[in-house]
Design an enzyme around this catalytic site. Structure first.
Site, mmCIF file in Angstrom:
data_model
loop_
_atom_site.group_PDB
_atom_site.id
_atom_site.type_symbol
_atom_site.label_atom_id
_atom_site.label_comp_id
_atom_site.label_asym_id
_atom_site.label_seq_id
_atom_site.Cartn_x
_atom_site.Cartn_y
_atom_site.Cartn_z
ATOM 1 N N GLU A 95 -3.812 -6.572 7.905
ATOM 2 C CA GLU A 95 -2.778 -5.786 8.872
ATOM 3 C C GLU A 95 -2.741 -4.464 8.925
ATOM 4 O O GLU A 95 -2.917 -3.750 7.772
ATOM 5 C CB GLU A 95 -1.379 -6.322 8.750
ATOM 6 C CG GLU A 95 -0.931 -7.479 9.147
ATOM 7 C CD GLU A 95 0.691 -7.789 8.873
ATOM 8 O OE1 GLU A 95 1.136 -8.767 8.848
ATOM 9 O OE2 GLU A 95 1.374 -6.839 8.559
ATOM 10 N N CYS A 108 -0.329 3.002 8.707
ATOM 11 C CA CYS A 108 0.158 2.219 7.660
ATOM 12 C C CYS A 108 -0.836 1.154 7.028
ATOM 13 O O CYS A 108 -1.177 0.244 8.006
ATOM 14 C CB CYS A 108 1.401 1.555 7.812
ATOM 15 S SG CYS A 108 2.050 0.600 6.457
ATOM 16 N N CYS A 115 -0.911 -10.260 -1.976
ATOM 17 C CA CYS A 115 -0.407 -9.419 -3.140
ATOM 18 C C CYS A 115 0.221 -10.206 -4.092
ATOM 19 O O CYS A 115 0.518 -11.192 -3.803
ATOM 20 C CB CYS A 115 0.860 -8.605 -2.451
ATOM 21 S SG CYS A 115 1.441 -7.395 -3.809
ATOM 22 N N CYS A 122 9.282 -10.281 0.780
ATOM 23 C CA CYS A 122 8.091 -10.003 1.609
ATOM 24 C C CYS A 122 7.113 -10.929 1.813
ATOM 25 O O CYS A 122 6.970 -11.818 1.128
ATOM 26 C CB CYS A 122 7.545 -8.901 0.610
ATOM 27 S SG CYS A 122 5.819 -8.209 1.116
ATOM 28 N N CYS A 338 6.714 -6.735 6.847
ATOM 29 C CA CYS A 338 5.282 -6.481 6.306
ATOM 30 C C CYS A 338 4.525 -7.840 5.847
ATOM 31 O O CYS A 338 5.212 -8.772 5.279
ATOM 32 C CB CYS A 338 5.694 -5.872 4.677
ATOM 33 S SG CYS A 338 4.091 -5.483 3.694
HETATM 34 S S1 SF4 Z 1 6.671 -5.598 -1.398
HETATM 35 FE FE1 SF4 Z 1 5.001 -7.096 -0.712
HETATM 36 S S2 SF4 Z 1 2.983 -6.106 -0.594
HETATM 37 FE FE2 SF4 Z 1 4.739 -4.779 -1.742
HETATM 38 S S3 SF4 Z 1 4.479 -5.119 -3.895
HETATM 39 FE FE3 SF4 Z 1 6.248 -6.320 -3.188
HETATM 40 S S4 SF4 Z 1 4.945 -8.501 -2.624
HETATM 41 FE FE4 SF4 Z 1 3.475 -6.749 -2.776
#
Ligand code: SF4
Length: 348
Positions: A95, A108, A115, A122, A338
């Site tokens: 994204e 962004c 991740c 998230c 996100c």
């Molecule tokens: S907010 Fe989401 S993208 Fe950012 S470090 Fe935490 S899990 Fe990873």
């Protein structure tokens, strides 16, 4: 030369000129190729029309140009925020979000596919880390959006899917190339890197003596509370993070931003605002707190704090002389949380 094709978009100028020498070419050919890729947005060999044919043949044989396809594009009817979903050569989806401000166009970008940090609020980490993105794949996100809107991108935020400091070398390459005067020549001060608090990475970044902005996803005012939503808190304490931020400020002079996503009934109590102010106000850095009313993630059981609580939280910080703003929620009518768009696409 090895048979493995070189990822030419990810090469900094020095490495690219070295590549030319290996191909028995003059150094200045490296500058020409760099300009085609990073200044003139040319992503095909045949488009590089000031290079000799023999060199183009060699390049085609020894190198490849990062490819990326746009899969979808959603634009918010409220504020013009546009969210792009791109497909990479191996089917991974990433994204990228364009935000339009009075001061310019900000993008962004994602730095990883997925991740591994596992923050519970998230959507990006729902399936863990798939792989790191290359420098070229980060650059192509910016170039693709620029081409799409026909306007220059003036600001870049490394705050999309992924933890940038978990992909350190590729991210550093991205910063060096996008700010190069033979490329887009973006100001380092217009780049913001957001981390969940990888202390070693922050310290390493401080030693690079860059001028980029550092943002810390803090989201809690004490370690125990932070551990409930951010697994990284088991490795690094808030105090260690703030000490690393002091080192970053001493080395760069750049104000540090602390991101605090307000989750109803979890971290939005006035006592937590007071504790946050006490943590930050006597430190050896200039800082700023960004309060973020989170976007609801359907797969997660979190709800955002109401406006009254957000305002009360801000006022406590301001009373204690901690510079604070409430971030405008952008793109609330599209899959703006996100990682949400990517997550939904990968489910299909
Ligand atoms: S907010 Fe989401 S993208 Fe950012 S470090 Fe935490 S899990 Fe990873």
């Amino acid at each position: 030369m090895s048979n493995i094709k070189r990822d030419i978009m990810s090469l900094e100028l020095d490495a690219l000129t070295q590549e030319m020498i290996l191909l028995n070419e003059k150094k200045f050919r490296g500058i020409q190729v760099f300009e085609w890729l990073h200044q003139k947005d040319c992503f095909t060999w045949k488009g590089m029309n000031n290079l000799p044919k023999a060199l183009l043949v060699k390049l085609e044989e020894h190198a490849y140009i990062t490819e990326m396809q746009m899969v979808t594009k959603q634009t918010s009817g409220h504020d013009g925020t546009t969210k792009f979903l791109f497909k990479l050569y191996d089917g991974q989806m990433i994204e990228t979000v364009l935000m339009r401000y009075d001061y310019g166009n900000s993008v962004c970008i994602s730095t990883q596919a997925g991740c591994r940090m596992g923050c519970t609020f998230c959507a990006s980490g729902l399936n863990g880390l798939e792989r790191n993105l290359t420098t070229g794949e980060m650059l192509r996100q910016v170039y693709a959006v620029e081409r799409e809107i026909g306007k220059r991108i003036t600001h870049v935020v490394l705050m999309g899917t992924g933890e940038p400091l978990d992909n350190y070398d590729a991210v550093l390459g991205f910063i060096k190339i996008i700010t190069h005067d033979k490329g887009k020549n973006l100001s380092q001060r217009h780049i913001t890197l957001s981390t969940c608090g990888m202390v070693d990475g922050i310290r390493r970044l401080a030693s690079e003596k860059l001028q980029i902005n550092l943002a810390i996803s803090l989201h809690a005012s004490d370690d125990e509370l932070r551990k409930q939503t951010m697994p990284i808190a088991k490795k690094y304490s808030i105090d260690e993070i703030l000490t690393a931020c002091e080192a970053y400020f001493i080395s760069t002079g750049r104000r540090i931003t602390f991101e605090y996503a307000l989750i109803a009934g979890h971290n939005d109590h006035p006592s937590q605002a007071r504790a946050l102010a006490d943590l930050l106000r006597f430190r050896k850095f200039k800082c700023h707190v960004n309060l973020i009313p989170i976007n609801n993630v359907v797969e997660k059981a979190f709800a955002k704090s109401n406006q009254k609580e957000v305002a009360r939280f801000r006022d406590i910080l301001l009373d204690k002389k901690v510079e604070t703003t409430i971030r405008r929620s952008l793109g609330t009518d599209i899959d703006a949380a996100c990682g949400q768009l990517r997550f939904n696409a990968m489910k299909k």
